[in-house]
Scaffold this motif. Structure first.
Motif, PDB file in Angstrom:
ATOM      1  N   LEU A 267      87.071 -20.029  51.001  1.00 46.44           N
ATOM      2  CA  LEU A 267      87.914 -18.878  50.710  1.00 46.44           C
ATOM      3  C   LEU A 267      88.462 -18.966  49.288  1.00 46.44           C
ATOM      4  CD1 LEU A 267      89.990 -18.434  54.008  1.00 46.44           C
ATOM      5  CD2 LEU A 267      87.845 -17.333  53.337  1.00 46.44           C
ATOM      6  N   ASP A 268      88.619 -17.812  48.680  1.00 43.23           N
ATOM      7  CA  ASP A 268      89.111 -17.742  47.301  1.00 43.23           C
ATOM      8  C   ASP A 268      90.631 -17.914  47.298  1.00 43.23           C
ATOM      9  OD1 ASP A 268      89.386 -17.393  44.623  1.00 43.23           O
ATOM     10  OD2 ASP A 268      89.007 -15.228  44.616  1.00 43.23           O
ATOM     11  N   PHE A 269      91.048 -19.168  47.343  1.00 40.96           N
ATOM     12  CA  PHE A 269      92.471 -19.484  47.336  1.00 40.96           C
ATOM     13  C   PHE A 269      92.656 -20.732  46.474  1.00 40.96           C
ATOM     14  CE2 PHE A 269      96.468 -21.246  48.814  1.00 40.96           C
ATOM     15  CZ  PHE A 269      97.248 -20.117  49.001  1.00 40.96           C
ATOM     16  N   PRO A 270      93.462 -20.651  45.406  1.00 40.22           N
ATOM     17  CA  PRO A 270      93.564 -21.768  44.447  1.00 40.22           C
ATOM     18  C   PRO A 270      94.206 -23.012  45.065  1.00 40.22           C
ATOM     19  CG  PRO A 270      95.223 -20.093  43.966  1.00 40.22           C
ATOM     20  CD  PRO A 270      94.333 -19.515  45.035  1.00 40.22           C
ATOM     21  N   LEU A 271      93.494 -24.121  44.983  1.00 36.40           N
ATOM     22  CA  LEU A 271      94.013 -25.389  45.511  1.00 36.40           C
ATOM     23  C   LEU A 271      93.727 -26.553  44.561  1.00 36.40           C
ATOM     24  CD1 LEU A 271      93.014 -25.100  49.278  1.00 36.40           C
ATOM     25  CD2 LEU A 271      95.331 -25.144  48.370  1.00 36.40           C
TER      26      LEU A 271
ATOM     27  N   GLU B  81      82.218 -20.717  65.559  1.00 35.97           N
ATOM     28  CA  GLU B  81      82.367 -19.902  66.765  1.00 35.97           C
ATOM     29  C   GLU B  81      83.718 -19.204  66.873  1.00 35.97           C
ATOM     30  OE1 GLU B  81      79.892 -19.352  68.765  1.00 35.97           O
ATOM     31  OE2 GLU B  81      78.551 -20.735  67.693  1.00 35.97           O
ATOM     32  N   SER B  82      84.489 -19.201  65.800  1.00 30.62           N
ATOM     33  CA  SER B  82      85.816 -18.566  65.863  1.00 30.62           C
ATOM     34  C   SER B  82      86.273 -18.182  64.469  1.00 30.62           C
ATOM     35  CB  SER B  82      86.831 -19.527  66.497  1.00 30.62           C
ATOM     36  OG  SER B  82      87.150 -20.564  65.573  1.00 30.62           O
ATOM     37  N   ASP B  83      87.494 -17.671  64.393  1.00 31.46           N
ATOM     38  CA  ASP B  83      88.090 -17.340  63.099  1.00 31.46           C
ATOM     39  C   ASP B  83      89.014 -18.455  62.609  1.00 31.46           C
ATOM     40  OD1 ASP B  83      86.801 -14.934  62.878  1.00 31.46           O
ATOM     41  OD2 ASP B  83      88.427 -13.761  63.796  1.00 31.46           O
ATOM     42  N   ARG B  84      88.887 -19.630  63.176  1.00 28.36           N
ATOM     43  CA  ARG B  84      89.714 -20.746  62.728  1.00 28.36           C
ATOM     44  C   ARG B  84      89.398 -21.110  61.281  1.00 28.36           C
ATOM     45  NH1 ARG B  84      92.657 -23.797  66.359  1.00 28.36           N
ATOM     46  NH2 ARG B  84      92.381 -23.202  68.555  1.00 28.36           N
ATOM     47  N   LEU B  85      90.377 -21.735  60.648  1.00 28.81           N
ATOM     48  CA  LEU B  85      90.244 -22.207  59.274  1.00 28.81           C
ATOM     49  C   LEU B  85      90.411 -23.725  59.264  1.00 28.81           C
ATOM     50  CD1 LEU B  85      92.650 -19.619  57.574  1.00 28.81           C
ATOM     51  CD2 LEU B  85      90.153 -19.446  57.757  1.00 28.81           C
ATOM     52  N   THR B  86      89.961 -24.344  58.193  1.00 31.45           N
ATOM     53  CA  THR B  86      90.225 -25.774  57.999  1.00 31.45           C
ATOM     54  C   THR B  86      90.440 -26.058  56.527  1.00 31.45           C
ATOM     55  OG1 THR B  86      89.559 -27.992  58.663  1.00 31.45           O
ATOM     56  CG2 THR B  86      87.861 -26.620  57.654  1.00 31.45           C
ATOM     57  N   LEU B  87      91.141 -27.146  56.265  1.00 32.87           N
ATOM     58  CA  LEU B  87      91.366 -27.626  54.899  1.00 32.87           C
ATOM     59  C   LEU B  87      90.535 -28.881  54.731  1.00 32.87           C
ATOM     60  CD1 LEU B  87      93.098 -27.037  52.350  1.00 32.87           C
ATOM     61  CD2 LEU B  87      94.768 -28.677  53.249  1.00 32.87           C
ATOM     62  N   ILE B  88      89.590 -28.839  53.789  1.00 36.35           N
ATOM     63  CA  ILE B  88      88.603 -29.913  53.700  1.00 36.35           C
ATOM     64  C   ILE B  88      88.004 -29.900  52.302  1.00 36.35           C
ATOM     65  CG2 ILE B  88      86.598 -28.517  54.406  1.00 36.35           C
ATOM     66  CD1 ILE B  88      85.758 -30.813  56.252  1.00 36.35           C
TER      67      ILE B  88
ATOM     68  N   ILE C 258      89.867 -24.302  51.402  1.00 38.31           N
ATOM     69  CA  ILE C 258      90.016 -23.674  52.716  1.00 38.31           C
ATOM     70  C   ILE C 258      88.654 -23.109  53.096  1.00 38.31           C
ATOM     71  CG2 ILE C 258      91.162 -21.871  54.060  1.00 38.31           C
ATOM     72  CD1 ILE C 258      93.536 -22.167  52.117  1.00 38.31           C
ATOM     73  N   VAL C 259      88.142 -23.572  54.229  1.00 34.28           N
ATOM     74  CA  VAL C 259      86.789 -23.219  54.638  1.00 34.28           C
ATOM     75  C   VAL C 259      86.829 -22.429  55.941  1.00 34.28           C
ATOM     76  CG1 VAL C 259      84.538 -24.141  55.331  1.00 34.28           C
ATOM     77  CG2 VAL C 259      85.809 -25.223  53.462  1.00 34.28           C
ATOM     78  N   ALA C 260      85.958 -21.425  56.011  1.00 33.54           N
ATOM     79  CA  ALA C 260      85.861 -20.576  57.201  1.00 33.54           C
ATOM     80  C   ALA C 260      84.396 -20.207  57.416  1.00 33.54           C
ATOM     81  CB  ALA C 260      86.690 -19.314  57.015  1.00 33.54           C
ATOM     82  N   ARG C 261      84.123 -19.539  58.537  1.00 35.62           N
ATOM     83  CA  ARG C 261      82.753 -19.097  58.794  1.00 35.62           C
ATOM     84  C   ARG C 261      82.393 -17.958  57.837  1.00 35.62           C
ATOM     85  NH1 ARG C 261      82.750 -14.169  61.225  1.00 35.62           N
ATOM     86  NH2 ARG C 261      84.623 -13.558  62.389  1.00 35.62           N
TER      87      ARG C 261
END
Length: 404
Positions: A364-368, A340-347, A273-276
């Motif tokens: 983000l520190d989330f186990p995947l 440019e936002s607080d959106r998230l993506t799975l990549i 999970i990736v974010a700014r």
């Protein structure tokens, strides 16, 4: 490099001479005069820029180029013959046997078939082929008459192809692909390898294994062209099966998407999970799925492996899916929306490795770990790669080891 597909009738003559090792015996078998056979072989050698036969007192024997060409032509003719067999299987007319028919069909007719099948329009097909519309009409109708079947039907939008047309068009494209392979191999024998490898690439491969593989491969094969095609997986698969693409590189499908293709896994990266940078969730000590559901997301289209993993992330713990979604697989758009936002993506983190390294984006520190998905290549089951293409596959496999 534009490849000239030789005359189909010349190919039939070549196969007869290669089989019987004699112009005289070939003439008796295919009912063509010896001067006509000699002329056909000469034209073919001129088109290929190579000598195909060595003339000896006891017969004519294929040169190295001739052996390569014989293998490819036999495979090409087999594609067309099998399609004709499928088209005319219900007919009992002797003159319409596949072997009889293939002797009557011309390359011009087959080119017209492909052009009209792909454009669904005689006018567009004629422009693509650089001939008059009446010539395309005539070639298509002559082919229909030879086969004894309807290939094109009129509808409200113009024309549509029948099953017979689709069957023969696909087989012809695969046959032409074999002939191109043969021309590439003959050129390589003469130390003029200027072949083309066509790759259908999905996003992750484009950002990781593919650029590194191309650079390493071109060190040894500087004159070989690499044509990279992008697009939805279903489109790439269609073009692979039609012979337009040699290799698809990206996330593998389970089960295998078609009976006539095979897949090979190269590596299995997990999703992230990736974010700014400085996203609100980076300040949380422990992130839960409910936290993720509060944010807008950028996700790939439905039916893709990553989209399935995204939906499973919430469904597995009975949390409603986020609703503020932007659907896109564009790397540039995803990056800009995240920045440019607080959106998230799975990549895969590999896809945004550069942005992570310069601290524009963060994982983000989330186990995947459970989301590991196989990335690899997909090719036609019947595909016979050239030596050059085989080397490119070897480079892909070697480069992929660094990502495991």
């Amino acid at each position: 490099m534009e490849i000239n597909i030789p005359n189909l009738r010349h190919l039939r003559v070549f196969l007869a001479v290669a089989e019987f090792k004699s112009i005289t015996r070939a003439s008796e078998r295919i009912f063509l005069s010896q001067p006509a056979i000699t002329q056909a072989i000469a034209k073919l050698e001129s088109v290929l820029g190579a000598t195909l036969f060595e003339r000896h007192s006891d017969g004519m024997y294929p040169t190295d180029s001739g052996e390569v060409w014989q293998k490819r032509v036999a495979r090409a003719v087999d594609h067309i013959q099998q399609a004709i067999q499928e088209i005319v299987k219900d007919t009992t007319i002797k003159e319409r046997s596949p072997k009889n028919l293939i002797a009557l069909i011309s390359t011009t007719q087959l080119r017209a078939l492909i052009a009209v099948s792909e454009s669904q329009n005689f006018s567009i097909a004629s422009r693509q082929l650089g001939v008059s519309q009446s010539s395309v009409h005539r070639a298509a109708r002559d082919l229909e008459r030879l086969l004894g079947v309807i290939l094109f039907e009129k509808n409200s939008l113009g024309i549509s192809t029948t099953k017979a047309a689709r069957t023969l068009s696909k087989a012809t494209k695969l046959a032409f692909s074999e002939l191109r392979q043969g021309i590439y191999e003959i050129n390589a024998l003469q130390f003029k390898d200027v072949s083309t490898i066509t790759i259908g690439s999905m996003p992750l491969a484009r950002m990781t294994i593919l650029p590194k593989s191309i650079l390493q491969f071109n060190e040894r094969h500087p004159d070989v062209n690499i044509n990279v095609t992008e697009g939805p997986y279903v489109d790439l698969l269609h073009h692979l099966r039609q012979g337009d693409i040699d290799i698809i590189l990206g996330a593998l499908r389970h089960p295998t998407p078609a009976d006539d293709v095979v897949q090979e896994e190269l590596w299995s990266p997990p999703l992230s999970i990736v974010a700014r940078k400085n996203h609100p969730l980076t300040k949380k000590a422990q992130i839960c799925v409910q936290d993720l559901a509060q944010y807008a997301w950028v996700v790939p289209t439905k039916s893709t492996p990553t989209r399935q993993a995204f939906e499973a992330l919430f469904q597995d713990v009975n949390v409603a899916l986020p609703t503020r979604l932007v659907e896109s697989s564009s790397q540039v758009l995803i990056r800009e929306l995240l920045l440019e936002s607080d959106r998230l993506t799975l990549i895969s983190a590999h896809q945004v490795e550069r942005e992570i390294n310069i601290e524009l984006l963060t994982v983000l520190d989330f186990p995947l770990e459970h989301t590991r998905r196989p990335i690899g290549l997909c090719v036609r089951k019947s595909w016979l790669p050239t030596v050059t293409q085989s080397h490119f596959l070897s480079v892909l496999r070697k480069i992929s080891e660094h990502f495991r």
